[in-house]
Design a protein around this motif. Sequence first.
Motif, short mmCIF file in Angstrom:
data_model
loop_
_atom_site.label_atom_id
_atom_site.label_comp_id
_atom_site.label_asym_id
_atom_site.label_seq_id
_atom_site.Cartn_x
_atom_site.Cartn_y
_atom_site.Cartn_z
N PHE A 67 0.80 -1.23 0.00
CA PHE A 67 0.00 0.00 0.00
C PHE A 67 0.84 1.28 0.00
CE2 PHE A 67 -2.83 -3.08 2.16
CZ PHE A 67 -3.82 -3.12 1.20
N TYR A 68 2.14 1.13 -0.25
CA TYR A 68 2.95 2.35 -0.22
C TYR A 68 2.85 3.05 -1.58
CZ TYR A 68 6.60 5.63 0.94
OH TYR A 68 7.28 6.78 1.22
N ARG A 69 2.54 4.34 -1.52
CA ARG A 69 2.50 5.15 -2.74
C ARG A 69 3.32 6.40 -2.53
NH1 ARG A 69 -3.14 3.77 -2.85
NH2 ARG A 69 -3.69 2.52 -4.68
N VAL A 70 4.10 6.75 -3.55
CA VAL A 70 4.91 7.96 -3.46
C VAL A 70 4.01 9.19 -3.55
CG1 VAL A 70 6.77 9.28 -4.52
CG2 VAL A 70 6.89 6.79 -4.45
N GLU A 71 3.13 9.22 -4.56
CA GLU A 71 2.21 10.35 -4.75
C GLU A 71 0.88 10.03 -4.05
OE1 GLU A 71 2.41 13.29 -6.26
OE2 GLU A 71 4.52 13.13 -6.76
N LYS A 72 0.86 10.15 -2.74
CA LYS A 72 -0.35 9.78 -1.99
C LYS A 72 -1.53 10.66 -2.35
CE LYS A 72 2.27 7.96 1.91
NZ LYS A 72 3.58 8.12 1.28
N SER A 73 -1.26 11.96 -2.59
CA SER A 73 -2.36 12.87 -2.88
C SER A 73 -2.94 12.64 -4.26
CB SER A 73 -1.87 14.33 -2.78
OG SER A 73 -0.82 14.55 -3.71
N ARG A 74 -2.16 11.97 -5.15
CA ARG A 74 -2.63 11.74 -6.52
C ARG A 74 -2.83 10.26 -6.80
NH1 ARG A 74 1.67 14.36 -10.26
NH2 ARG A 74 0.13 13.77 -11.84
N SER A 75 -2.98 9.47 -5.74
CA SER A 75 -3.04 8.02 -5.90
C SER A 75 -4.23 7.59 -6.75
CB SER A 75 -3.11 7.34 -4.53
OG SER A 75 -4.25 7.75 -3.83
N ARG A 76 -5.37 8.25 -6.61
CA ARG A 76 -6.54 7.84 -7.37
C ARG A 76 -6.42 8.26 -8.83
NH1 ARG A 76 -10.27 5.34 -4.93
NH2 ARG A 76 -11.65 5.61 -6.74
N ASP A 77 -5.65 9.32 -9.07
CA ASP A 77 -5.44 9.75 -10.46
C ASP A 77 -4.61 8.70 -11.21
OD1 ASP A 77 -6.81 12.05 -9.88
OD2 ASP A 77 -5.01 13.21 -9.43
#
Length: 466
Positions: free
Chosen positions: A410-420
């Motif tokens: 579940f690690y994402r670098v762009e957390k704020s743009r994860s859904r994009d």
Amino acid sequence: MKWNRIVVKLGGTIILLFLVVLLPVGFVTNQIFSGFYFNKVQENLDQLSSRYADFLASTQNPAAVKMMAEFSQVLVYVVDVDGQIIVDPGIESLSKGTHVPNEELEALSKGSAIKKEYKDSFTGIRYLVSGKPIKNSNLFYGGVYVLSSMEGIGQSVQKVQDLLILSGIGAFFIAVGFTFVISRKLSNPLIQMEQATRKIAKGDLETRVDVVSKDEIGSLAYAINDLAVDLQRYRDTRSEFFANISHELRTPMTYMEGYAKVVKEGLYQTEEERNQYLDIIYQESARLTHLIHDLFELSKMEEGKFSFNLEWIDLSEVIEQVTLKAGLKAKEKGLEISVDLQKDLPMIYADGLRMEQVFLNLIENAIRYSEKGTVFVQMKRSNSSEILINVEDTGIGIPQTELPYIFDRFYRVEKSRSRDFGGTGLGLAIVNRLVELQGGTIEVSSQVGHGTCFVLRFPLISKEEP
């Protein structure tokens, strides 16, 4: 006192071993000294009897011998050629006129020495006796006997035995003190470890054990500290996992619930708007299904229950199929996929479908996080024992501080743009496990604004090895 404490067990063992060694050593020492003392007394008696015999052989004066013996406080008796005592030692059973046994007289006449223990029939006192013949020019004149009381010898030996016993008792108490100190020194770290592990078991994962030595106890302390660190990491990871999975499940469920309510209650203006809401519901349900599938696969991998269909495969064919599948997505974003595959590479022993999953995930990630440029895929033989594959993009890149965590769930670098960008956040975690379980390695390097490069290595083995 708790008899099952390690200090008692260890101390008792050391003391028992000490006694096992001390008692036989004391016994042997006593026997050696007693034998040595008796031999020295016998040797002295032999020397005295020889001197008196030589003196009598040359002087024929028994009275002088008696005076010398009394002066030296030595018990002596002299027998004549017939075996009759002519000089007595002052012992009632060896008075003048008493005859010695015929066998002794015969032995003396032949020049033999007499060595024996004699017991006074009146007093019960035992004596150590040494007799020598009196001979001059091969003429036999009798014999001379020198005696030493066994009681005096026994008293001397007893004093030595008492000294040995006192020394043994002293050594025993010293050993007890030494054992107590050593036992406490050895058991205290173990007791501390016990207390620490109990705290860890209760959830206090900040507990640490002091490492005071570099021996096995020190290694155990290091192991307990490492266990506490691993448990703390596991607890933090588990908490983060539950938080992430809750978030990942709640988001699509919220979308599905909201838009389903809109459709159910007819809160739309046109049929086109209704279809748009249904499409969102379908996409979120597909995303939810994908997430659950990825979780299930990752769980099986981590539990060691994941099975592979291993066979000899050509990685070039796998990569060509993957680039063909991903080509449409790349074209939609205006990206190009560049493939450079070294010819005549040997086959590797792996699962073809899982290898396709690995490279499809990496290439789709490269397409997802690149807005322009090219996705490069290169495969070559790095040395005689492995094949190297590079998957490189010209995308947004990953900060250096984020690189150690990109294979975490579940690690994402762009957390704020994860859904994009889409995805479940499990893809790279699955890729990492699939590569490791098939004997390979995966590394990553990246530069923000310039792109990311994944380097995979797989071993080359002969077809006889599997």
